[in-house]
Design a protein around this motif. Sequence first.
Motif, PDB file in Angstrom:
ATOM      1  N   SER A 122       0.829  -1.205   0.000  1.00  0.00           N
ATOM      2  CA  SER A 122       0.000   0.000   0.000  1.00  0.00           C
ATOM      3  C   SER A 122       0.860   1.250   0.000  1.00  0.00           C
TER       4      SER A 122
ATOM      5  N   GLU B 152      -8.132  19.218  -3.826  1.00  0.00           N
ATOM      6  CA  GLU B 152      -8.833  17.934  -3.764  1.00  0.00           C
ATOM      7  C   GLU B 152      -7.870  16.779  -4.014  1.00  0.00           C
TER       8      GLU B 152
ATOM      9  N   ALA C 123      -7.138  13.807  -1.337  1.00  0.00           N
ATOM     10  CA  ALA C 123      -7.308  12.406  -1.702  1.00  0.00           C
ATOM     11  C   ALA C 123      -6.030  11.603  -1.449  1.00  0.00           C
TER      12      ALA C 123
ATOM     13  N   GLU D 282      -5.673  10.905   2.189  1.00  0.00           N
ATOM     14  CA  GLU D 282      -6.652   9.905   2.627  1.00  0.00           C
ATOM     15  C   GLU D 282      -6.379   8.530   2.000  1.00  0.00           C
ATOM     16  N   ASP D 283      -5.351   8.467   1.138  1.00  0.00           N
ATOM     17  CA  ASP D 283      -5.037   7.228   0.415  1.00  0.00           C
ATOM     18  C   ASP D 283      -6.210   6.799  -0.466  1.00  0.00           C
ATOM     19  N   ASN D 284      -6.905   7.790  -1.014  1.00  0.00           N
ATOM     20  CA  ASN D 284      -8.024   7.523  -1.918  1.00  0.00           C
ATOM     21  C   ASN D 284      -7.528   7.774  -3.338  1.00  0.00           C
ATOM     22  N   LEU D 285      -6.919   6.759  -3.932  1.00  0.00           N
ATOM     23  CA  LEU D 285      -6.255   6.939  -5.220  1.00  0.00           C
ATOM     24  C   LEU D 285      -7.227   7.153  -6.374  1.00  0.00           C
ATOM     25  N   ASP D 286      -8.416   6.573  -6.288  1.00  0.00           N
ATOM     26  CA  ASP D 286      -9.414   6.786  -7.345  1.00  0.00           C
ATOM     27  C   ASP D 286      -9.840   8.253  -7.400  1.00  0.00           C
ATOM     28  N   LYS D 287     -10.108   8.804  -6.238  1.00  0.00           N
ATOM     29  CA  LYS D 287     -10.490  10.219  -6.166  1.00  0.00           C
ATOM     30  C   LYS D 287      -9.356  11.108  -6.625  1.00  0.00           C
ATOM     31  N   CYS D 288      -8.163  10.771  -6.222  1.00  0.00           N
ATOM     32  CA  CYS D 288      -6.974  11.543  -6.617  1.00  0.00           C
ATOM     33  C   CYS D 288      -6.828  11.565  -8.133  1.00  0.00           C
TER      34      CYS D 288
END
Length: 372
Positions: free
Chosen positions: A236, A299, A303, A306-312
């Motif tokens: 990760s 944003e 992202a 937050e480790d939100n790669l899709d949003k990034c």
Amino acid sequence: MSKQLSIVLPTTIALLERFQTTLSAPAQDAPVSAELTEKDALPLLSASSTALKSQVTKLSLLAITSPLTHSAVSTVLSALNESVLPSLVTAALLITPANYTKAFHAEVQVLTKTALKEVSLLVAEVKSVAEKKDKAKDEGKKESELSQSEKDVVTVATGRVWESCDVLVDVAAKGVVGFVVRRVEEWRDLVRDAVEEIEEWDPDEDEDEFYDELLGDDGNKDAEAGSDNEEDDEESSAALHAHKKSTMRILKPVAQIYPAILMNRLKNAGNKPLSSPSGVNKLESLMTNLQSIPENIDEVAGALYEDNLDKCTRYLKDVRSKATRSLNLVVLPWGSVEGNNSQEKAEDKFTTWSRTWMKVMDEVSKSVDETK
């Protein structure tokens, strides 16, 4: 209060209220006039703001100096009612979205309403002074000097009018392009700071500190129990580092377009962008795209944290899209006609730079484009 002043003073107050309401109404086409056109707007805005500053200076001095000369106060207020205030509002109304962009129109409307509001407050103080002195006269008392605190109220109100007039004169002097330059410089700084923040961010350091604070000494007791997840955590972390790297490869070129556009297409552009409706529309679209980029980079950063790669990835694609669109809008000099022969003649160094930038962006974006 003299008969003349008792008529002129309420008229001034009513006019100021009506003018503020007029400027708050939805934008319309410039008022039809045989003498004035949209080209006269900025010179008129500057001249009327300067005249307003001069008249309120006279009004202030008359208000704080004893005895209060009603005829002199009436003369100043009459000048405001008959010339200065109508000219100021006319100038603001001549600055329409179609000819000056929506953003500049909105800026002038707000600044003009602020000036009118400050004048209203000053006139209210003058009215208060006149009423106080009238009351003393009715009671058979001799007119006295205002106290220092009463004088200060008038002079402070006058100072606020001065400040609002100075801002209007400055906006008129710099014009639409100067206004756009200032805004683009603000967005440039926001983008630069955001990119630097992301570059300095260490995903591993933040995560370790978070868990150290959360678990404290108890975390050591469960170290062996969590050993099975170490490989997943490493994968990760590696993915997050890789995404940060690909993100920076896109954001750094994006940050470069702001100084490039400022230097080559805005500074020293004069009124060329306003010479045609298409130029105004391009300027409008340019501002819209450049303004949205720092918001979307925020944003992207959120992202990543937050480790939100899709949003990034989603916001990163939008950043790239807006940056590319911005360059395409001004890839040719202002006023150039798009077409085979004419376009080739109009191309300059910035055109070449823009195309190189786009090739680089296509290359560094491959990893993001492959992400569904």
